[in-house]
Write a protein that holds these residues in place. Structure first.
Motif, PDB file in Angstrom:
ATOM      1  N   THR A   1      -0.917   6.589   3.031  1.00 42.41           N
ATOM      2  CA  THR A   1      -2.201   6.349   2.773  1.00 42.41           C
ATOM      3  C   THR A   1      -2.638   5.541   3.866  1.00 42.41           C
ATOM      4  OG1 THR A   1      -1.761   4.212   1.515  1.00 42.41           O
ATOM      5  CG2 THR A   1      -2.199   6.101   0.303  1.00 42.41           C
ATOM      6  N   VAL A   2      -4.159   5.479   4.071  1.00 44.85           N
ATOM      7  CA  VAL A   2      -4.909   4.837   5.468  1.00 44.85           C
ATOM      8  C   VAL A   2      -4.379   3.385   5.505  1.00 44.85           C
ATOM      9  CG1 VAL A   2      -6.829   4.312   4.324  1.00 44.85           C
ATOM     10  CG2 VAL A   2      -7.092   5.012   6.522  1.00 44.85           C
TER      11      VAL A   2
ATOM     12  N   ASP B   1      -8.418   9.707   0.497  1.00 46.60           N
ATOM     13  CA  ASP B   1      -7.044   9.755   0.020  1.00 46.60           C
ATOM     14  C   ASP B   1      -6.815   9.806  -1.506  1.00 46.60           C
ATOM     15  OD1 ASP B   1      -6.035   9.272   2.680  1.00 46.60           O
ATOM     16  OD2 ASP B   1      -5.874   7.277   2.545  1.00 46.60           O
ATOM     17  N   LEU B   2      -7.889   9.078  -2.110  1.00 46.03           N
ATOM     18  CA  LEU B   2      -8.114   8.956  -3.564  1.00 46.03           C
ATOM     19  C   LEU B   2      -8.689  10.132  -4.268  1.00 46.03           C
ATOM     20  CD1 LEU B   2      -8.595   5.089  -3.201  1.00 46.03           C
ATOM     21  CD2 LEU B   2      -6.402   6.060  -4.098  1.00 46.03           C
TER      22      LEU B   2
ATOM     23  N   GLY C   1     -10.410   5.672   3.419  1.00 49.56           N
ATOM     24  CA  GLY C   1      -9.574   6.031   2.303  1.00 49.56           C
ATOM     25  C   GLY C   1     -10.157   6.564   1.177  1.00 49.56           C
TER      26      GLY C   1
ATOM     27  N   TRP D   1     -15.391  -0.044  -1.391  1.00 45.93           N
ATOM     28  CA  TRP D   1     -14.307   0.340  -1.080  1.00 45.93           C
ATOM     29  C   TRP D   1     -14.417   0.315   0.469  1.00 45.93           C
ATOM     30  CZ3 TRP D   1      -9.754   0.641  -3.535  1.00 45.93           C
ATOM     31  CH2 TRP D   1      -8.717   1.179  -2.757  1.00 45.93           C
TER      32      TRP D   1
ATOM     33  N   PHE E   1       0.855  -1.291   0.090  1.00 44.67           N
ATOM     34  CA  PHE E   1      -0.110  -0.152   0.115  1.00 44.67           C
ATOM     35  C   PHE E   1       0.805   1.344   0.031  1.00 44.67           C
ATOM     36  CE2 PHE E   1      -2.041  -3.440   2.271  1.00 44.67           C
ATOM     37  CZ  PHE E   1      -3.152  -3.764   1.625  1.00 44.67           C
ATOM     38  N   GLN E   2       0.483   2.197  -0.683  1.00 46.30           N
ATOM     39  CA  GLN E   2       1.191   3.303  -0.748  1.00 46.30           C
ATOM     40  C   GLN E   2       1.523   4.000   0.410  1.00 46.30           C
ATOM     41  OE1 GLN E   2       2.181   4.530  -4.063  1.00 46.30           O
ATOM     42  NE2 GLN E   2       3.627   5.909  -2.882  1.00 46.30           N
TER      43      GLN E   2
ATOM     44  N   TYR F   1      -1.522   2.085   4.905  1.00 47.75           N
ATOM     45  CA  TYR F   1      -0.044   2.037   5.099  1.00 47.75           C
ATOM     46  C   TYR F   1       0.232   2.576   6.575  1.00 47.75           C
ATOM     47  CZ  TYR F   1       4.935   3.024   5.447  1.00 47.75           C
ATOM     48  OH  TYR F   1       6.129   2.894   6.057  1.00 47.75           O
ATOM     49  N   ASP F   2      -0.481   3.309   7.157  1.00 43.09           N
ATOM     50  CA  ASP F   2      -0.609   4.051   8.468  1.00 43.09           C
ATOM     51  C   ASP F   2      -0.365   2.830   9.544  1.00 43.09           C
ATOM     52  OD1 ASP F   2      -0.685   6.484   7.376  1.00 43.09           O
ATOM     53  OD2 ASP F   2      -2.730   6.832   7.990  1.00 43.09           O
TER      54      ASP F   2
END
Length: 323
Positions: free
Chosen positions: A40-41, A211-212, A208, A204, A36-37, A43-44
């Motif tokens: 982003t939520v 985020d997008l 997030g 989804w 995950f980037q 990755y946190d």
């Protein structure tokens, strides 16, 4: 950035070649990637876990995150773990379902990780990962985060038969059973697809959307949610076995402690929904027979691909993962 396996292997050779002496080292540095980037939520939670390990593990073990999807495409991570190219990863079993299809069951559980570690559900999933893909599942990073259907226009009643919705393999069977036309669309192409009307909405998680930038093309969210998002920490079994018992125990303890704080995700989801409401995204609550059908199908259809891929293990998992 194009993924080049040879380049990546060369770049990680020094770290991997040193694993043989892990058990004797006072401190081991493990190289990790995230599917995950960064920022982003999804990755946190991994970032928080890494910070916890690095703070508490000085002199024992440290984690060095070398990148996200720009370093390795998400669907390559499972093979990289199996081959020992990386030590560990922040990923989801959905991304390596080609190796361990039973891992999709993690999105279908309604039980906490505490319960799964106690009743044998965790042990069975870890065993399947080790046997099929030489991967050790350390534990789960996200809990209590459901998927939702978001629509680009506010409907006058919900007619699933009329909808084309961005889907994913893990819940495609469910959507088809509802009458939805599932559409495979990469996350990076969803905004354009919504803008052009190629899709009427997307599935989804509760987190997030902002985020997008998809909130700009989102008018409504359908309640209730379904299934559970699963992201976790997965180890190369070879790397895990090179760790000393002290290092393994330390990492397991840190993971269990992190899992014990799963209530944080309830607060995050509440804050996200409040943010969506402030932005003007309307909540549509299914009712009556339509609600009953939605909930029943989300459970029944979700298990079909797991049972089809592995009837014996799938049956055992369903007994352990569903109350």
């Amino acid at each position: 950035m194009t993924f080049n396996a040879k380049t990546f292997v060369f770049a990680t050779t020094v770290a991997i070649s040193g694993l043989g002496s892990m058990a004797q080292a006072e401190e081991v540095v493990l190289r990790a990637v995230s599917a995950f980037q960064l920022g982003t939520v999804f990755y946190d939670p991994f970032e928080s876990f890494v910070e916890r390990v690095n703070e508490n593990g000085k002199g024992i073990v440290q984690i060095d995150v070398i990148g996200g999807p720009e370093a390795m495409p998400p669907f390559e991570v499972g093979n990289a773990l199996r081959g020992g190219i990386i030590d560990l990863a922040n990923t989801t079993a959905v991304y390596h379902a080609n190796l361990v299809p039973e891992g999709m069951a993690m999105t279908l559980t309604n039980m906490s990780m505490d319960e799964l570690r106690e009743n044998g559900g965790y042990d069975l999933l870890d065993q399947l990962h080790r046997e099929k893909a030489k991967i050790h599942w350390l534990g789960r990073l996200t809990q209590n985060i459901q998927y939702y259907i978001y629509l680009s226009e506010l409907p006058d009643g919900v007619d699933f038969d009329a909808l084309k919705v961005r889907s994913a393999p893990v819940y495609q069977s469910f959507f088809s059973a509802l009458g939805i036309t599932p559409v495979q669309t990469a996350p990076g192409e969803v905004f354009t697809a919504l803008e052009r009307g190629t899709i009427d909405g997307y599935a989804w998680p509760s987190l997030g959307v902002f985020d997008l930038g998809w909130q700009e093309k989102t008018a409504a969210r359908i309640e209730p949610g379904f299934n559970q998002v699963e992201t976790g920490v997965y180890f190369s079994d070879a790397s895990w076995n090179e760790l000393s018992q002290e290092q393994q125990d330390f990492l397991t303890e840190q993971m269990i402690a992190f899992e014990g704080e799963a209530d944080r995700y309830n607060a995050l989801a509440d804050a996200e929904f409040a943010h969506q409401a402030e932005y003007g995204i309307t909540t549509i609550q299914l009712e009556g027979e339509q609600l009953d059908t939605f909930v029943k199908m989300s459970n029944e259809e979700g298990w079909k691909p797991v049972m089809a891929a592995s009837p014996d293990a799938g049956g055992r998992l369903r007994d352990l993962l569903v109350k």
